[in-house]
Every structure is written in structure tokens, then in C-alpha cells.
Design an enzyme around this catalytic site. Structure first.
Site, PDB file in Angstrom:
ATOM      1  N   HIS A  71       0.825  -1.211   0.000  1.00 48.64           N
ATOM      2  CA  HIS A  71       0.000   0.000   0.000  1.00 48.64           C
ATOM      3  C   HIS A  71       0.858   1.259   0.000  1.00 48.64           C
ATOM      4  CE1 HIS A  71       0.898   0.698   4.230  1.00 48.64           C
ATOM      5  NE2 HIS A  71       0.408  -0.485   4.571  1.00 48.64           N
TER       6      HIS A  71
ATOM      7  N   CYS B 255       2.930  -4.587   6.701  1.00 54.44           N
ATOM      8  CA  CYS B 255       2.701  -4.538   5.253  1.00 54.44           C
ATOM      9  C   CYS B 255       3.953  -4.050   4.532  1.00 54.44           C
ATOM     10  CB  CYS B 255       1.525  -3.613   4.943  1.00 54.44           C
ATOM     11  SG  CYS B 255      -0.041  -4.145   5.691  1.00 54.44           S
TER      12      CYS B 255
END
EC number: 2.-.-.-
Length: 246
Positions: free
Chosen positions: A135, A143
Site C-alpha cells: 500500500h 505490510c
């Protein structure tokens, strides 16, 4: 208005032959900027290298995959090795795949691609976690965080490939570029056995410039021969319309 502008921009891209694209560079040299948008909608493949903090995006040209571009990873967390527990703030390693329902154009982190953790290997080992993404916004709690500019382009090409018919986009996540020298450098790691399962996938792509076909057998990754033919063929951007970003 943004959607209309994107469509018009693509229609105005000058047409070139696909043969010309093939001859423009080697498989390890990024595609030149003037050709990028003309490859929108072609099949893509992603490799992530933690130690190098790099995401490599490849596009299918002919029978092989050409490096479209390399993107610096702003942040990942937890160091090298696989994610094992919910809340360990560790970024995953292994072989994953992305389908259309895993795209998040309205993510709180700008835009996001859910990598599909846990996969069959993770579940076989009892590993837990959810919402593991690639992202934007350069913030990571497990992430792979990219710049907004980087995720913009990655998101567009992944979306284009899936909308145009690629069933899923493979994402291979490695602790480092798995050369023999790097494997030797990490030979005393607690993750050595796990990494030795990943290395055949890395080697296969290095040798063939085609994504590996990976399955999980008895709780271990196994790289097998791919299907002889792929039904999805590369297309030019003039044949593809981007969905509107939210």
C-alpha cells in the site's frame, strides 16, 4: 473527470508494434517510459526483496516477462523471515496471488493490494494474520509500504492485468535476492530451511523469465513445471480502460 482524462490520455498514445517493444531492451532492463502505458493490460508479475527494500514489477512481452520498473519500499516491519502470528508486525515472505477482489482503491493507506496472507503454506503451519497489503503512505505495521507515486503505478498495472483477463497476479516475496552468495551469507539463520524452499522459485524465474508454478505439498513449497500455454496475451493500452480511482 479523472477517468475521462485517463481514457483520453491512453487513446492519444502513439501506436507502436509489439515487436518494437520486444526489441527495445533486455529482460532485466526496465521498459522505457514511452512504452510503459502501451503495455497497460498485459499480464504482470511481482517480486519483493526485503533486504534490498525493492519491489520489481514485470510485464509479459512475448513468452517472457520483462522488468517494467523497480520501486523502493518505504517501510516493512519485523525483519527477515516469514510472518507467523497475528500482531507480530512482521511482513510476510512466500508465494502469494492477487485477484480483483483483493484490490483496495479506497484504502486508508491511499491505495492497497491485499497479498492474500495466509496462503496454503501459512495455514498448514498455523500462521495467522490478516489485511497484509502492498500500500501507499509509507507506513508499515506488517505490510509493504510504498510511496503514493509508486503504488499508483503498481496498482494501475495490476488492475489493468486483472481487468483484461489475467486470472490472478503472482507475488513472490523473498528475504533477499536469493543468489548462492546471499544464501551462504545467511546459512546460519533459523529460517534457512524455509528459505531453501523459496530459492527454487527465484532460480526458476532467473533462468526462464517466467513466474514459477508453486504448490504446497506436505506443508512445504514445491516448484513445478508451469502449464505449456497461457490464455492471456499481452495487449496495448489503447485496448484497455482504467477503472476510476476512489
Amino acid at each position: 473527470m479523472r477517468k475521462i482524462a485517463l481514457i483520453l490520455a491512453m487513446l492519444l498514445i502513439p501506436c507502436v508494434s509489439f515487436a518494437g517493444l520486444l526489441g527495445s531492451s533486455s529482460s532485466t532492463t526496465p521498459v522505457s517510459k514511452e512504452y510503459k502505458q502501451q503495455l497497460m493490460g498485459s499480464p504482470v508479475y511481482i517480486q519483493i526483496f526485503k533486504e534490498e527494500r525493492t519491489l520489481d514489477l514485470y510485464v509479459k512481452m512475448g513468452e517472457q516477462y520483462q522488468l517494467l520498473d523497480s520501486y523502493k519500499i518505504c517501510k516493512y516491519s519485523g525483519g527477515l523471515g516469514p510472518k507467523q502470528r497475528q500482531g507480530d508486525f512482521k511482513s510476510p515472505e512466500g508465494f502469494y496471488s492477487v485477484q480483483r477482489n483483493q484490490l483496495k482503491p479506497d484504502s486508508r493507506y491511499y491505495k492497497a493490494i491485499n497479498i492474500g496472507f495466509p496462503n496454503a503454506y501459512d495455514r498448514a503451519h498455523g500462521y495467522e494474520g490478516k489485511y497484509l497489503m502492498i500500500h501507499g503512505d509509507c507506513v508499515s505495521i506488517g505490510c509493504y509500504a510504498m510511496t503514493n507515486q509508486g503504488i499508483d503505478e503498481i496498482f494501475q498495472f495490476v488492475t489493468g492485468a486483472l481487468v483484461f483477463g489475467q486470472p490472478s497476479v503472482q507475488v513472490s516475496i523473498y528475504p533477499f535476492r536469493m543468489t548462492d552468495a546471499n544464501m551462504k551469507r545467511h546459512k546460519y539463520s533459523n529460517f534457512k530451511d524455509f528459505w531453501e524452499q523459496l530459492k527454487p522459485g527465484y532460480d526458476y524465474f532467473e533462468q526462464t523469465r517466467k513466474p514459477p508454478t508453486v504448490s504446497v505439498v506436505n506443508g512445504r513449497y514445491v516448484v513445478s513445471k508451469p502449464l505449456s500455454h497461457e490464455v492471456v496475451q499481452p495487449q496495448l493500452a489503447s485496448n484497455y480502460t482504467l477503472p476510476e480511482a476512489k
